[in-house]
Motif scaffolding. Structure first.
Motif, PDB file in Angstrom:
ATOM      1  N   MET A   1      20.029 -15.741 144.746  1.00  0.00           N
ATOM      2  CA  MET A   1      21.152 -16.018 143.861  1.00  0.00           C
ATOM      3  C   MET A   1      22.080 -14.800 143.776  1.00  0.00           C
ATOM      4  N   GLU A   2      21.503 -13.593 143.823  1.00  0.00           N
ATOM      5  CA  GLU A   2      22.347 -12.394 143.765  1.00  0.00           C
ATOM      6  C   GLU A   2      23.280 -12.326 144.976  1.00  0.00           C
ATOM      7  N   LEU A   3      22.751 -12.665 146.148  1.00  0.00           N
ATOM      8  CA  LEU A   3      23.586 -12.674 147.347  1.00  0.00           C
ATOM      9  C   LEU A   3      24.706 -13.695 147.209  1.00  0.00           C
ATOM     10  N   THR A   4      24.362 -14.875 146.752  1.00  0.00           N
ATOM     11  CA  THR A   4      25.373 -15.915 146.546  1.00  0.00           C
ATOM     12  C   THR A   4      26.438 -15.446 145.573  1.00  0.00           C
ATOM     13  N   ASP A   5      26.018 -14.807 144.471  1.00  0.00           N
ATOM     14  CA  ASP A   5      26.985 -14.289 143.493  1.00  0.00           C
ATOM     15  C   ASP A   5      27.948 -13.301 144.141  1.00  0.00           C
ATOM     16  N   LYS A   6      27.424 -12.396 144.949  1.00  0.00           N
ATOM     17  CA  LYS A   6      28.282 -11.388 145.595  1.00  0.00           C
ATOM     18  C   LYS A   6      29.251 -12.028 146.588  1.00  0.00           C
ATOM     19  N   LEU A   7      28.750 -13.005 147.353  1.00  0.00           N
ATOM     20  CA  LEU A   7      29.622 -13.680 148.312  1.00  0.00           C
ATOM     21  C   LEU A   7      30.711 -14.479 147.599  1.00  0.00           C
ATOM     22  N   LEU A   8      30.360 -15.115 146.501  1.00  0.00           N
ATOM     23  CA  LEU A   8      31.361 -15.868 145.740  1.00  0.00           C
ATOM     24  C   LEU A   8      32.389 -14.934 145.110  1.00  0.00           C
ATOM     25  N   ASP A   9      31.968 -13.744 144.714  1.00  0.00           N
ATOM     26  CA  ASP A   9      32.926 -12.749 144.207  1.00  0.00           C
ATOM     27  C   ASP A   9      33.936 -12.362 145.286  1.00  0.00           C
ATOM     28  N   ILE A  10      33.452 -12.159 146.497  1.00  0.00           N
ATOM     29  CA  ILE A  10      34.356 -11.837 147.613  1.00  0.00           C
ATOM     30  C   ILE A  10      35.299 -13.011 147.854  1.00  0.00           C
ATOM     31  N   ALA A  11      34.778 -14.219 147.821  1.00  0.00           N
ATOM     32  CA  ALA A  11      35.615 -15.414 148.020  1.00  0.00           C
ATOM     33  C   ALA A  11      36.688 -15.507 146.938  1.00  0.00           C
ATOM     34  N   ASP A  12      36.324 -15.193 145.708  1.00  0.00           N
ATOM     35  CA  ASP A  12      37.309 -15.211 144.622  1.00  0.00           C
ATOM     36  C   ASP A  12      38.428 -14.205 144.881  1.00  0.00           C
ATOM     37  N   ARG A  13      38.061 -13.025 145.342  1.00  0.00           N
ATOM     38  CA  ARG A  13      39.079 -12.004 145.654  1.00  0.00           C
ATOM     39  C   ARG A  13      39.981 -12.468 146.786  1.00  0.00           C
ATOM     40  N   LEU A  14      39.413 -13.154 147.766  1.00  0.00           N
ATOM     41  CA  LEU A  14      40.219 -13.685 148.865  1.00  0.00           C
ATOM     42  C   LEU A  14      41.200 -14.736 148.359  1.00  0.00           C
ATOM     43  N   SER A  15      40.777 -15.563 147.417  1.00  0.00           N
ATOM     44  CA  SER A  15      41.672 -16.585 146.845  1.00  0.00           C
ATOM     45  C   SER A  15      42.842 -15.933 146.125  1.00  0.00           C
ATOM     46  N   VAL A  16      42.567 -14.883 145.390  1.00  0.00           N
ATOM     47  CA  VAL A  16      43.628 -14.167 144.668  1.00  0.00           C
ATOM     48  C   VAL A  16      44.657 -13.636 145.666  1.00  0.00           C
ATOM     49  N   ASP A  17      44.172 -13.195 146.829  1.00  0.00           N
ATOM     50  CA  ASP A  17      45.069 -12.671 147.866  1.00  0.00           C
ATOM     51  C   ASP A  17      45.645 -13.763 148.763  1.00  0.00           C
ATOM     52  N   LYS A  18      45.445 -15.034 148.348  1.00  0.00           N
ATOM     53  CA  LYS A  18      45.962 -16.194 149.073  1.00  0.00           C
ATOM     54  C   LYS A  18      45.374 -16.335 150.486  1.00  0.00           C
ATOM     55  N   ALA A  23      38.338 -17.951 152.002  1.00  0.00           N
ATOM     56  CA  ALA A  23      37.641 -18.143 150.732  1.00  0.00           C
ATOM     57  C   ALA A  23      36.842 -19.444 150.752  1.00  0.00           C
ATOM     58  N   GLU A  24      37.432 -20.491 151.281  1.00  0.00           N
ATOM     59  CA  GLU A  24      36.764 -21.792 151.356  1.00  0.00           C
ATOM     60  C   GLU A  24      35.530 -21.727 152.252  1.00  0.00           C
ATOM     61  N   GLN A  25      35.669 -21.091 153.416  1.00  0.00           N
ATOM     62  CA  GLN A  25      34.543 -20.958 154.338  1.00  0.00           C
ATOM     63  C   GLN A  25      33.406 -20.158 153.704  1.00  0.00           C
ATOM     64  N   LEU A  26      33.758 -19.053 153.063  1.00  0.00           N
ATOM     65  CA  LEU A  26      32.745 -18.197 152.454  1.00  0.00           C
ATOM     66  C   LEU A  26      32.065 -18.898 151.287  1.00  0.00           C
ATOM     67  N   ASN A  27      32.828 -19.601 150.473  1.00  0.00           N
ATOM     68  CA  ASN A  27      32.239 -20.366 149.362  1.00  0.00           C
ATOM     69  C   ASN A  27      31.214 -21.381 149.868  1.00  0.00           C
ATOM     70  N   GLY A  28      31.602 -22.151 150.866  1.00  0.00           N
ATOM     71  CA  GLY A  28      30.711 -23.184 151.386  1.00  0.00           C
ATOM     72  C   GLY A  28      29.446 -22.608 151.992  1.00  0.00           C
ATOM     73  N   ALA A  29      29.603 -21.563 152.791  1.00  0.00           N
ATOM     74  CA  ALA A  29      28.443 -20.962 153.443  1.00  0.00           C
ATOM     75  C   ALA A  29      27.541 -20.263 152.425  1.00  0.00           C
ATOM     76  N   ALA A  30      28.139 -19.637 151.424  1.00  0.00           N
ATOM     77  CA  ALA A  30      27.350 -18.952 150.386  1.00  0.00           C
ATOM     78  C   ALA A  30      26.540 -19.952 149.577  1.00  0.00           C
ATOM     79  N   LEU A  31      27.173 -21.029 149.186  1.00  0.00           N
ATOM     80  CA  LEU A  31      26.455 -22.047 148.409  1.00  0.00           C
ATOM     81  C   LEU A  31      25.389 -22.754 149.236  1.00  0.00           C
ATOM     82  N   SER A  32      25.616 -22.848 150.523  1.00  0.00           N
ATOM     83  CA  SER A  32      24.650 -23.499 151.391  1.00  0.00           C
ATOM     84  C   SER A  32      23.307 -22.770 151.392  1.00  0.00           C
ATOM     85  N   ILE A  33      23.336 -21.447 151.300  1.00  0.00           N
ATOM     86  CA  ILE A  33      22.077 -20.694 151.275  1.00  0.00           C
ATOM     87  C   ILE A  33      21.242 -21.107 150.071  1.00  0.00           C
ATOM     88  N   SER A  34      21.797 -20.935 148.890  1.00  0.00           N
ATOM     89  CA  SER A  34      21.017 -21.213 147.680  1.00  0.00           C
ATOM     90  C   SER A  34      20.731 -22.712 147.513  1.00  0.00           C
TER      91      SER A  34
END
Length: 78
Positions: A1-18, A23-34
């Motif tokens: 779960m910690e890894l997923t949290d960190k990956l989702l944080d990176i995805a959130d930062r990517l969304s902010v930067d448009k 961000a979509e790819q990272l979100n999906g792959a991160a959630l797929s693990i957990s």
């Protein structure tokens, strides 16, 4: 779960930067693990459990590749 949290944080930062596609790819792959670890935990056989672990393992490699690409094009720093 910690890894997923960190990956989702990176995805959130990517969304902010448009950088929505990354961000979509990272979100999906991160959630797929957990998600696959959770699904595998509910398996009734070792074969079924191994199947879900394999999917989670492959998703971890997908995340690693996305992070390498993001680093190479200077969207993230390591």
């Amino acid at each position: 779960m910690e890894l997923t949290d960190k990956l989702l944080d990176i995805a959130d930062r990517l969304s902010v930067d448009k950088k929505y596609r990354f961000a979509e790819q990272l979100n999906g792959a991160a959630l797929s693990i957990s998600n696959n670890l959770a699904a595998g935990s509910g398996s009734v056989s070792n074969k079924e459990f191994a199947h879900y672990l394999n999917i989670a393992h492959r998703s971890a490699f997908e995340n690693a590749n996305i992070l390498v690409v993001l680093e190479r094009i200077k969207y993230i720093l390591t």
